[in-house]
Write an enzyme that holds these catalytic residues in place. Structure first.
Site, mmCIF file in Angstrom:
data_model
loop_
_atom_site.group_PDB
_atom_site.id
_atom_site.type_symbol
_atom_site.label_atom_id
_atom_site.label_comp_id
_atom_site.label_asym_id
_atom_site.label_seq_id
_atom_site.Cartn_x
_atom_site.Cartn_y
_atom_site.Cartn_z
ATOM 1 N N ARG A 125 0.866 -1.421 -0.024
ATOM 2 C CA ARG A 125 0.040 -0.070 -0.105
ATOM 3 C C ARG A 125 0.990 1.318 0.114
ATOM 4 O O ARG A 125 0.522 2.202 -0.447
ATOM 5 C CB ARG A 125 -0.975 0.228 1.198
ATOM 6 C CG ARG A 125 -2.210 -0.828 1.037
ATOM 7 C CD ARG A 125 -3.350 -0.803 2.225
ATOM 8 N NE ARG A 125 -4.436 -1.300 1.686
ATOM 9 C CZ ARG A 125 -5.198 -1.449 2.653
ATOM 10 N NH1 ARG A 125 -5.224 -1.252 3.897
ATOM 11 N NH2 ARG A 125 -6.666 -1.852 2.230
ATOM 12 N N LYS B 139 -18.240 -16.289 3.408
ATOM 13 C CA LYS B 139 -19.567 -16.141 3.552
ATOM 14 C C LYS B 139 -20.234 -15.639 2.229
ATOM 15 O O LYS B 139 -19.795 -14.686 1.538
ATOM 16 C CB LYS B 139 -19.630 -15.016 4.518
ATOM 17 C CG LYS B 139 -19.528 -15.330 6.159
ATOM 18 C CD LYS B 139 -19.716 -14.125 6.775
ATOM 19 C CE LYS B 139 -19.479 -14.623 8.327
ATOM 20 N NZ LYS B 139 -19.632 -13.295 9.188
ATOM 21 N N GLY C 206 -7.720 -7.815 -0.954
ATOM 22 C CA GLY C 206 -8.020 -8.662 0.117
ATOM 23 C C GLY C 206 -6.999 -9.890 0.396
ATOM 24 O O GLY C 206 -5.935 -10.016 -0.168
ATOM 25 N N GLY D 299 -12.437 -3.877 1.694
ATOM 26 C CA GLY D 299 -13.852 -3.712 1.815
ATOM 27 C C GLY D 299 -14.204 -2.742 0.626
ATOM 28 O O GLY D 299 -15.250 -2.932 0.024
HETATM 29 C C1 3PG Z 1 -8.779 -1.552 5.019
HETATM 30 O O1 3PG Z 1 -7.679 -1.905 5.532
HETATM 31 O O2 3PG Z 1 -9.832 -2.109 4.814
HETATM 32 C C2 3PG Z 1 -8.785 -0.195 4.889
HETATM 33 O O3 3PG Z 1 -7.592 0.659 5.339
HETATM 34 C C3 3PG Z 1 -10.132 0.675 5.897
HETATM 35 O O4 3PG Z 1 -10.035 0.242 6.969
HETATM 36 P P1 3PG Z 1 -11.086 -0.086 7.837
HETATM 37 O O5 3PG Z 1 -11.878 -1.280 7.506
HETATM 38 O O6 3PG Z 1 -10.541 0.157 9.453
HETATM 39 O O7 3PG Z 1 -12.016 1.348 7.699
HETATM 40 MG MG MG Z 2 -11.462 -3.250 6.060
#
Ligand code: 3PG
Ligand code: MG
Length: 420
Positions: A40, A206, A375, A398
């Site tokens: 990142r 899920k 992810g 997310g």
């Molecule tokens: C993540 O790693 O998903 C983003 O940096 C957002 O973080 P958060 O889910 O804690 O808002």
């Molecule tokens: Mg997150």
């Protein structure tokens, strides 16, 4: 309307407030905090270099973890400043706050091309509350606002939304960084009119996490390949036994409607035909969240659609992996989100790695465009050392998912439009 990007503006001599997503995994080793995965940070370098070259004064803001409005030393961004300086090959100043006099003083003596990283914005509860007064305080050092934090763009927080509104209300510009632009291009435009066949691989735990993505992609994809624990909710919906596999019994109707929609639209919807199962046994150890660490015994391939009562399904089986790899081999566009099994344990990693190899092969040898939706699938590709063999890997978790669901991300919506 397309969003303004840093290519459209000139920030010479201006104070540029850049929101980045430096929410990176940290570990303590010999009393030192180390960054275990810096992707990142690396991915923001093109944006930072372009702004430095233009002669902007760069003020970087980010969050780390979820400190819930408290100063939490283990979630300080200081180690990130050190790593960033290393990667950027220049000095990166650090202030242990993100608002107030100290910040304003430091910014006051910055010269064009200087870089400053502020402390974790989530040390203030006002950040997540998108508090107006706090947004004003952040904006006190901003002439221009740049958002390169795609991974946090699904959050309507002060540093992703509130500050942009303050800057825009003053007539200032709010632009997307180069990483943000790339993420929107690959996860958005590229998938609008994909070259066909368009094959989507979805895994993870899920159905409830992925159902909106499934629903939307059923409108676009030629084939959907399902793996991960999520597949067992589909099996349950088809009347099979799932033993101790992770399932969401309350989601079987959702699974049934997805199957019906696929059928009605003529989309190939593939579920595993074999799997790797094992007997889960609780150990005395607890994980970081305080849950018992599981051990898995009697690992074996199962070709029955029913799972024995005492076993759990933990990976797709070899026949399924072959079918999925063949399907991926025919694709011109591939979207992958979510692992096929519990790949962190090498006994259950082969399904995910087989898919990773097939995606890499299709990209390298057959010119397919492959987009990895962030992810765990990114983690898996990197673990298989195939991260550089795909077209694009998202830095979002997310955020990628919400964007693929077709949602408007608040952090993107807050940016200025091109031509305004
Ligand atoms: C993540 O790693 O998903 C983003 O940096 C957002 O973080 P958060 O889910 O804690 O808002
Ligand atoms: Mg997150």
């Amino acid at each position: 309307m397309p969003k303004l990007t840093i290519k459209d503006i000139n920030v010479r001599g201006k104070r540029v407030f850049v929101r980045v997503d430096y929410n990176v995994p940290l570990e303590e080793k010999d009393g030192q905090i180390v960054i275990t995965e810096a992707t990142r940070i690396v991915e923001t370098l093109p944006t930072l270099r372009m702004l430095i070259e233009q002669g902007g004064k760069l003020i970087l803001a980010a969050h780390l973890g979820r400190p819930k409005g408290k100063r939490e030393p283990s979630m300080s961004l200081r180690p990130v400043a050190i790593r960033l300086a290393d990667l950027l090959g220049c000095n990166v100043a650090f202030v242990d706050d993100c608002i107030g006099e100290k910040v304003e003083k430091t910014v006051g003596i910055m010269k064009p091309g200087d870089v400053l990283l502020l402390e974790n914005v989530r040390f203030y509860a006002e950040e997540e509350a998108n508090d107006a007064a706090f947004s004003e305080k952040l904006a006190a050092v901003a002439d221009v606002y740049v958002n390169d934090a795609f991974g946090a763009a699904h959050r309507a927080h002060a540093s992703t939304v509130g500050i942009a509104q303050v800057v825009a209300n003053r007539g200032g510009l709010c632009a997307a960084g180069l990483l943000m632009e790339r993420e929107l291009k690959f996860l958005g435009e590229e998938l609008e009119n994909p070259a066909r066949p368009f094959v989507v691989i979805l895994g993870g735990a899920k159905v409830s996490d992925k159902i909106q993505v499934i629903d939307r992609l059923l409108e676009k994809a030629d084939a959907l390949l399902i793996g991960g624990a999520m597949a067992y909710t589909f099996r349950l919906a088809q009347g099979h036994k799932t033993g101790k596999s992770l399932v969401e019994p309350e989601k079987t109707d959702t699974a049934k409607s997805a199957l019906a929609k696929a059928n009605q639209r003529g989309v190939k919807f593939l579920l595993p035909t074999d799997d790797v199962i094992a007997r889960p046994v609780k150990t005395d150890k607890l994980d970081k969240k305080g849950k018992p660490v599981m051990d898995y015994q009697n690992v074996r391939v199962n070709t029955d659609m029913n799972c024995p009562d005492d076993d759990a399904g933990l990976d797709i089986g070899p026949a399924t992996a072959k079918t999925y790899a063949d399907e991926v081999g025919k694709a011109k566009t591939i979207l992958w989100n979510g692992p096929m099994g519990l790949f962190e344990d090498k006994r259950f990693a082969e399904g995910t790695f087989a898919v990773a190899r097939a995606v890499a092969e299709a990209t390298q040898s057959r010119g397919a465009r492959s987009i990895i939706g962030g992810g765990d699938s990114v983690k898996a590709l990197n673990k298989a050392k195939l991260g550089d063999k795909v077209t694009f890997m998202s830095t979002g978790g997310g955020a990628s998912l919400e964007f693929l669901e077709g949602q408007v991300l608040p952090g993107v919506a807050a940016l200025s439009e091109k031509g305004n």
